[in-house]
Design an enzyme around this catalytic site. Structure first.
Site, PDB file in Angstrom:
ATOM      1  N   GLU A 124      67.803  12.319 -27.004  1.00 36.15           N
ATOM      2  CA  GLU A 124      66.380  12.642 -26.939  1.00 36.15           C
ATOM      3  C   GLU A 124      66.064  13.451 -28.185  1.00 36.15           C
ATOM      4  O   GLU A 124      66.563  14.571 -28.356  1.00 36.15           O
ATOM      5  CB  GLU A 124      66.006  13.429 -25.695  1.00 36.15           C
ATOM      6  CG  GLU A 124      64.487  13.554 -25.592  1.00 36.15           C
ATOM      7  CD  GLU A 124      64.005  14.609 -24.647  1.00 36.15           C
ATOM      8  OE1 GLU A 124      63.328  15.559 -25.118  1.00 36.15           O
ATOM      9  OE2 GLU A 124      64.315  14.509 -23.449  1.00 36.15           O
TER      10      GLU A 124
ATOM     11  N   LYS B  61      78.129  22.311 -25.801  1.00 36.75           N
ATOM     12  CA  LYS B  61      77.911  23.146 -26.976  1.00 36.75           C
ATOM     13  C   LYS B  61      76.428  23.480 -27.025  1.00 36.75           C
ATOM     14  O   LYS B  61      75.598  22.671 -27.446  1.00 36.75           O
ATOM     15  CB  LYS B  61      78.318  22.444 -28.267  1.00 36.75           C
ATOM     16  CG  LYS B  61      78.367  23.393 -29.460  1.00 36.75           C
ATOM     17  CD  LYS B  61      78.332  22.686 -30.800  1.00 36.75           C
ATOM     18  CE  LYS B  61      76.937  22.374 -31.229  1.00 36.75           C
ATOM     19  NZ  LYS B  61      76.088  23.610 -31.453  1.00 36.75           N
TER      20      LYS B  61
ATOM     21  N   GLU C   7      56.693  16.326 -37.443  1.00 35.78           N
ATOM     22  CA  GLU C   7      56.680  17.175 -36.258  1.00 35.78           C
ATOM     23  C   GLU C   7      56.666  18.642 -36.675  1.00 35.78           C
ATOM     24  O   GLU C   7      57.509  19.089 -37.447  1.00 35.78           O
ATOM     25  CB  GLU C   7      57.922  16.888 -35.400  1.00 35.78           C
ATOM     26  CG  GLU C   7      57.969  17.662 -34.100  1.00 35.78           C
ATOM     27  CD  GLU C   7      59.199  17.346 -33.279  1.00 35.78           C
ATOM     28  OE1 GLU C   7      59.118  17.380 -32.032  1.00 35.78           O
ATOM     29  OE2 GLU C   7      60.267  17.067 -33.886  1.00 35.78           O
TER      30      GLU C   7
ATOM     31  N   CYS D  64      59.753  18.995 -27.076  1.00 41.85           N
ATOM     32  CA  CYS D  64      59.817  17.649 -27.650  1.00 41.85           C
ATOM     33  C   CYS D  64      58.682  16.770 -27.172  1.00 41.85           C
ATOM     34  O   CYS D  64      58.242  15.870 -27.902  1.00 41.85           O
ATOM     35  CB  CYS D  64      61.154  17.001 -27.293  1.00 41.85           C
ATOM     36  SG  CYS D  64      62.588  17.787 -28.059  1.00 41.85           S
TER      37      CYS D  64
END
Length: 519
Positions: free
Chosen positions: A257, A184, A389, A291
């Site tokens: 992750e 997906k 973040e 990331c």
């Protein structure tokens, strides 16, 4: 607004070829929109929960036969994938840029990563997956063999920031291990995932082994988890917690992750030109939507002013724009939502007293979602970008007294994904890196060294996730270990021998094995 140079439009026919690979029967569609221009690229079919169930059913049927294919043949498929990625790179680069808005050099990183990953797992899969002799309970009397069986059907939930490599590079080890895959992708970048599925099919993957379903996570995400035998998720920490919880309820494995607030440490003996160049790449690759990108710079006070001067000069020399060539150093953010987040973080910092050393503004003259690469100083804990973040082209720079303060401040976060340490004394820099609570550390590099070393595991700790991709762990996580132990003599006392005597004999045997150095 600047139009992409060397523009090669995606034709409606090409989009139709790709979207025909979506397993969807709802009749509904979503718009694929290019961040470079804000204009539609085409319509992508949307899958239902029923479609997800059927996709898994077909994948599971195909997987039973695929698992019987020799590992060497499955590995050959990956080598063909390696070659096709490189052969088709111009068209793939165009597609990645149109759909994600990133600069071409960062799109190329995706293709290079796929080729690197495919070659690696093609070479090492046989050694990890073939039956392995293990030490038995007693030398010569017990024979133990470890087998590796595929999990079954792996669900891959891929993000939008690296839409090609993160759709395929986690699928490749799953496939070579004998699994089927249902992916997906993020709705924003489904075309790249479909191109990946097309490429693997052209490399010779049998039909139905890799299915792609498209839809919002809130609509079909749970269905994908509920039919999976293992889940590989890359995305936000908040969503990752929900995915992990549902996997836990089903007692299936998962790797995550997740986010990061990654730090770079510039030691007092660093080559400042090298460090500034690395910081520019580490902070602004893919417009900071990475990331493992750097969002915090901790610089030894003795070299702080000289480093900042070099950094700002390099940032102001960056070429930002939408070109479909290797000219621009940075491209666009992915969406209006991401632009809003980045803008809010910068404005909040500015309003609370941070200094904008360069950047700090949107660039609508370049495209709808462009934002200038930004360096902030005097960022304090009450500012949003201090600990949260940003996931955009924004970095905060801080002076520190020494490496102890740098380590303490770098570790003062719930995240733990990636870090960088710059210093001429590599042994010292490596020792500093060992003190950082992160999954990967790069010495005199920002992120590419650890990410590209695919023989070594990569992943995060804390709020940055669990499990690893790359290395043996990135392959074996998609398997179930089985031990077959054959005993050549009975494990009971011989006739007319008391258990007391039998126990004394075993005790002597165990002492002899200890003395003889046996495992």
């Amino acid at each position: 607004m600047t139009e992409p140079t060397s523009a090669r439009e995606l034709t409606s026919g090409r989009v139709a070829e790709l979207t025909g690979r979506v397993f969807a029967t709802s009749g509904e569609t979503l718009d694929a929109v290019s961040p470079l221009t804000g204009k539609p690229l085409g319509q992508v079919p949307v899958s239902t929960t029923g479609d997800v169930a059927e996709a898994f059913s077909r994948a599971r049927a195909a997987q039973a036969e695929w698992a019987q294919v020799p590992v060497a043949e499955r590995a050959d498929l990956l080598l063909r994938v390696h070659d096709l990625v490189l052969d088709r790179q111009r068209d793939l680069l165009d597609l990645v840029q149109w759909e994600s808005g990133k600069a071409r050099k960062h799109a190329f990183e995706e293709l290079a990563d796929v080729a690197n990953t495919a070659r690696y797992y093609a070479r090492v899969a046989p050694q990890h997956l073939l039956p392995t002799r293990r030490a038995g309970m007693f030398p010569f009397l017990t024979r133990a063999t470890e087998l590796r069986h595929p999990k079954g059907v792996v669900g891959v939930i891929a993000p939008w920031n690296y839409p090609f490599t993160l759709a395929i590079s986690d699928a490749l080890p799953a496939l070579v291990a004998g699994n089927a895959v249902v992916t997906k992708p993020a709705s924003l970048t489904a075309l790249c995932a479909l191109a990946a599925a097309e490429l693997v099919a052209d490399a010779g993957l049998p039909p139905d082994l890799w299915q792609v379903v498209v839809g919002a996570g809130s609509s079909i995400g749970n269905a994908l988890i509920d039919h999976s035998d293992f889940v590989c998720f890359t995305g936000s920490t908040q969503t990752g917690r929900s995915v992990a919880a549902r996997c836990g309820e089903r007692l299936i494995g998962a790797t995550m992750e997740l986010g990061g607030k990654n730090a770079m440490l510039v030691l007092d003996d660093a080559d400042l030109d090298v460090a500034a160049e690395g910081a520019v790449r580490g902070c602004f690759s893919n417009a900071g939507q990475l990331c493992i990108s750097i969002e915090r710079l901790y610089v030894a006070a003795a070299v702080y002013d000289r480093f900042v001067e070099r950094l700002v000069a390099r940032v102001e020399a960056m070429r930002v724009g939408p070109g479909l060539d290797f000219g621009p150093d940075m491209g666009s953010l992915i969406s209006a939502d991401q632009l809003c987040t980045v803008t809010a973080h910068v404005e909040d910092a500015r309003d609370k007293g941070a200094r904008v050393l360069t950047g700090g503004v949107a660039r609508p003259d370049l495209g709808p979602y462009f934002f200038a690469p930004t360096v902030l100083a005097e960022v304090t804990p009450d500012m949003t970008c201090f600990a949260e973040e940003t996931f955009g082209p924004v970095v905060s720079v801080y002076p520190v007294a020494d490496e102890d303060e740098a380590v303490a401040r770098a570790n003062d976060t719930a995240f733990g994904l990636n870090a960088a340490v710059y210093g001429r004394d590599v042994r010292r820099a490596g020792a500093v890196g060992e003190r950082l609570h992160v999954g990967t550390v790069n010495v005199n590099e920002a992120y590419a060294a650890a990410w590209g070393s695919v023989d070594a595991p990569m992943g995060g700790v804390g709020d940055s996730g669990m499990g690893r991709r790359h290395g043996a762990e990135g392959l074996l996580k998609y398997t179930e270990a089985q031990t077959i132990a054959v005993q050549r003599v009975p494990m009971t006392p011989p006739a007319a021998t008391s258990y007391d005597a039998f126990a004394r004999g075993l005790t002597l045997a165990l002492r002899a094995m200890r003395k003889g150095g046996h495992k």
